[in-house]
Scaffold this motif. Structure first.
Motif, mmCIF file in Angstrom:
data_model
loop_
_atom_site.group_PDB
_atom_site.id
_atom_site.type_symbol
_atom_site.label_atom_id
_atom_site.label_comp_id
_atom_site.label_asym_id
_atom_site.label_seq_id
_atom_site.Cartn_x
_atom_site.Cartn_y
_atom_site.Cartn_z
ATOM 1 N N PRO A 227 0.845 -1.200 0.000
ATOM 2 C CA PRO A 227 0.000 0.000 0.000
ATOM 3 C C PRO A 227 0.879 1.248 0.000
ATOM 4 O O PRO A 227 1.834 1.326 0.766
ATOM 5 C CB PRO A 227 -0.776 -0.107 1.322
ATOM 6 N N GLY A 228 0.583 2.199 -0.871
ATOM 7 C CA GLY A 228 1.448 3.378 -1.019
ATOM 8 C C GLY A 228 0.826 4.620 -0.426
ATOM 9 O O GLY A 228 -0.305 4.601 0.063
ATOM 10 N N GLN A 229 1.605 5.696 -0.473
ATOM 11 C CA GLN A 229 1.146 6.993 0.008
ATOM 12 C C GLN A 229 0.430 7.669 -1.172
ATOM 13 O O GLN A 229 1.007 7.764 -2.259
ATOM 14 C CB GLN A 229 2.383 7.784 0.411
ATOM 15 N N GLN A 230 -0.783 8.152 -0.963
ATOM 16 C CA GLN A 230 -1.533 8.774 -2.057
ATOM 17 C C GLN A 230 -1.112 10.240 -2.199
ATOM 18 O O GLN A 230 -0.916 10.923 -1.187
ATOM 19 C CB GLN A 230 -3.035 8.700 -1.780
ATOM 20 N N PRO A 231 -0.971 10.733 -3.439
ATOM 21 C CA PRO A 231 -0.676 12.161 -3.600
ATOM 22 C C PRO A 231 -1.862 12.983 -3.094
ATOM 23 O O PRO A 231 -3.007 12.543 -3.173
ATOM 24 C CB PRO A 231 -0.501 12.324 -5.107
ATOM 25 N N ARG B 179 2.339 14.041 9.469
ATOM 26 C CA ARG B 179 3.779 14.155 9.671
ATOM 27 C C ARG B 179 4.296 12.764 10.027
ATOM 28 O O ARG B 179 4.249 12.333 11.188
ATOM 29 C CB ARG B 179 4.091 15.144 10.781
ATOM 30 N N GLU B 180 4.725 12.070 9.017
ATOM 31 C CA GLU B 180 5.183 10.690 9.165
ATOM 32 C C GLU B 180 6.294 10.474 8.146
ATOM 33 O O GLU B 180 6.496 11.317 7.276
ATOM 34 C CB GLU B 180 4.026 9.720 8.901
ATOM 35 N N HIS C 145 25.627 10.233 -4.018
ATOM 36 C CA HIS C 145 24.328 10.102 -3.355
ATOM 37 C C HIS C 145 23.425 9.172 -4.145
ATOM 38 O O HIS C 145 23.732 8.814 -5.282
ATOM 39 C CB HIS C 145 23.666 11.477 -3.128
ATOM 40 N N SER C 146 22.327 8.788 -3.511
ATOM 41 C CA SER C 146 21.301 8.002 -4.207
ATOM 42 C C SER C 146 19.946 8.629 -3.889
ATOM 43 O O SER C 146 19.785 9.292 -2.869
ATOM 44 C CB SER C 146 21.334 6.539 -3.799
ATOM 45 N N ALA C 147 18.980 8.425 -4.799
ATOM 46 C CA ALA C 147 17.709 9.148 -4.718
ATOM 47 C C ALA C 147 16.527 8.199 -4.796
ATOM 48 O O ALA C 147 16.524 7.250 -5.595
ATOM 49 C CB ALA C 147 17.628 10.154 -5.861
ATOM 50 N N TYR C 148 15.516 8.488 -3.983
ATOM 51 C CA TYR C 148 14.367 7.599 -3.821
ATOM 52 C C TYR C 148 13.097 8.411 -4.022
ATOM 53 O O TYR C 148 12.924 9.477 -3.420
ATOM 54 C CB TYR C 148 14.416 6.961 -2.419
ATOM 55 N N GLN C 149 12.206 7.879 -4.867
ATOM 56 C CA GLN C 149 11.007 8.632 -5.226
ATOM 57 C C GLN C 149 9.941 8.522 -4.140
ATOM 58 O O GLN C 149 9.686 7.434 -3.624
ATOM 59 C CB GLN C 149 10.449 8.107 -6.546
ATOM 60 N N VAL C 150 9.322 9.657 -3.814
ATOM 61 C CA VAL C 150 8.124 9.691 -2.972
ATOM 62 C C VAL C 150 7.028 10.364 -3.782
ATOM 63 O O VAL C 150 7.269 10.847 -4.882
ATOM 64 C CB VAL C 150 8.386 10.420 -1.627
ATOM 65 N N THR C 151 5.798 10.408 -3.219
ATOM 66 C CA THR C 151 4.677 10.713 -4.106
ATOM 67 C C THR C 151 4.562 12.169 -4.524
ATOM 68 O O THR C 151 4.223 12.452 -5.670
ATOM 69 C CB THR C 151 3.355 10.205 -3.496
ATOM 70 N N ASP C 152 4.830 13.132 -3.624
ATOM 71 C CA ASP C 152 4.653 14.536 -4.012
ATOM 72 C C ASP C 152 5.425 15.465 -3.072
ATOM 73 O O ASP C 152 6.124 15.001 -2.155
ATOM 74 C CB ASP C 152 3.161 14.901 -4.099
ATOM 75 N N LEU C 153 5.254 16.771 -3.294
ATOM 76 C CA LEU C 153 5.993 17.768 -2.526
ATOM 77 C C LEU C 153 5.682 17.692 -1.029
ATOM 78 O O LEU C 153 6.574 17.830 -0.187
ATOM 79 C CB LEU C 153 5.665 19.171 -3.068
ATOM 80 N N ASP C 154 4.413 17.466 -0.693
ATOM 81 C CA ASP C 154 4.069 17.369 0.730
ATOM 82 C C ASP C 154 4.711 16.148 1.377
ATOM 83 O O ASP C 154 5.082 16.188 2.560
ATOM 84 C CB ASP C 154 2.549 17.336 0.920
#
Ligand code: FE2
Length: 381
Positions: free
Chosen positions: A156-160, A180-181, A258-267
């Motif tokens: 289950p992912g974080q929704q934008p 805030r998590e 460095h390495s980079a990991y995608q998250v759903t949005d700016l928030d």
């Protein structure tokens, strides 16, 4: 204008106007190989060694990874997207980066590559099983190319967030309360590596793994000597892929930047950043938006001082675009955001850094006094 479509008869793409550096000059590096051994599909995971896996796991959870597998000797981290895990940390004496693993598009590509370089294919102990061929790039960095038997299922992912944009009210009669998590990592995006043998190493990734260059950077006044940084993507034909999966730059050091990991949005970047700051982790640089790749970015240091990035909204390119060319500068790293930090640039002098520079200047490689001066000027311009 940069990134001219390879098919010159085609219409201009919208991003040409947004990303306005020059294209190549006659005779410059084409940014791709004519006949590579294989074409890797993506980065699979990064391999590290650390003495304290418990401490590594605490940071990993705070940064937003999920745990794919944990034994006494190994910690496999993953994102919420289906696919391979994105990092393995093995218990070891030192805290160090071991190397990247790239994902072969087909099972048979691992065999083809192994035959081409005269290596054997081995089974690997990744969750779900798989096969791998081990190589070294010209910097001496161990590189694996892997094929996973069973990709991990999605979590289950974080929704934008649903945003009201001013011209479109998409959210009415309900409030905006991003929790805030930890940002939930979706997937590994890219790794940045430093090398003293930039051109040689770049050509190896293009010739052997079939990767292609999205953007070249050169030192101001030294363009005729060739580029000193490349943002490199995978060639998946008409399927759009990340602007860079690998970035290489010339420098006195060798290996991980460095390495980079995608998250759903700016928030997710901002709230996840607040969560990290509250726990005492150190931000290296952010939040901002890059130029090459356009990602929203936020850079952090883990407890062993490895730099990791949360990113969202990066550019996706098909194979149809030629590389862009631009001069390298610190101010050219972002469209907006706080001023780039010395920590991010690795510009803080230390005895070990000085020794590294002296050794690099003495040894036979692509770094010389003129280029070192050019790099230093770029980092302060
Ligand atoms: Fe990055």
């Amino acid at each position: 204008m940069s990134h001219i479509p390879i098919d010159k008869g085609g219409p201009l793409t919208p991003h040409q106007d947004l990303h306005s550096e020059q294209g190549p000059l006659r005779g410059e590096h084409p940014g791709r190989a004519r006949n590579p051994v294989i074409k890797v599909a993506d980065l699979a995971w990064l391999e590290f060694e650390k003495p304290d896996l418990d401490r590594a796991e605490v940071f990993a959870r705070d940064f937003g990874f999920a745990i794919a597998a944990r034994t006494e000797h190994e910690l496999w981290l993953r994102g919420t997207f289906a696919g391979s895990p994105c990092m393995v940390i093995r218990r070891g004496h030192a805290s160090r980066f071991l190397g990247p693993a790239f994902r072969a598009a087909e099972r048979t590509d691992v065999d083809r590559l192994a035959a081409a370089v005269g290596n054997t294919v081995r089974d690997i102990d990744v969750p779900g099983g798989g096969r791998s061929v081990a190589l070294f790039d010209p910097s001496g960095l161990p590189v694996r190319v892997v094929h996973c038997a069973e990709p991990l299922p999605a979590l289950p992912g974080q929704q934008p967030l649903v945003l009201n944009t001013g011209i479109e009210g998409r959210r009415t009669n309900t409030t905006q309360r991003p929790p805030r998590e930890p940002s939930r990592i979706q997937r590994l995006g890219h790794v940045v590596l430093e090398t003293r043998t930039f051109t040689h190493t770049l050509d190896w990734y293009l010739d052997t793994l079939g990767m292609i260059v999205s953007d070249f950077l050169f030192l101001d006044g030294q363009r005729r000597r060739g580029p000193t940084m490349a943002f490199i993507r995978c060639d998946q034909g008409s399927t759009p892929v990340d602007h860079h999966t690998l970035a290489l730059h010339l420098g006195p050091g060798t290996g991980y930047v460095h390495s980079a990991y995608q998250v759903t949005d700016l928030d997710a970047i901002a709230a996840g950043g607040e969560y990290l700051a509250e726990r005492g982790y150190r931000r290296s640089w952010g939040i901002g938006r890059h130029i090459q790749g356009s990602q929203l970015f936020d850079y952090w240091r883990d407890p062993d001082r490895f730099m990791l990035e949360h990113f969202a909204d990066g550019d996706l390119f098909s194979c149809d675009l030629e590389p862009g060319w631009a001069p390298m500068s610190a101010s050219g790293l972002a469209q907006w955001g706080p001023p780039v930090t010395r920590d991010f640039l690795g510009a803080s002098p230390s005895p070990s850094k000085l020794r590294e520079v002296m050794r690099a200047l003495r040894d036979d490689n692509e770094l010389d006094p003129a280029r070192l001066l050019g790099l230093m000027k770029a980092m302060s311009s």
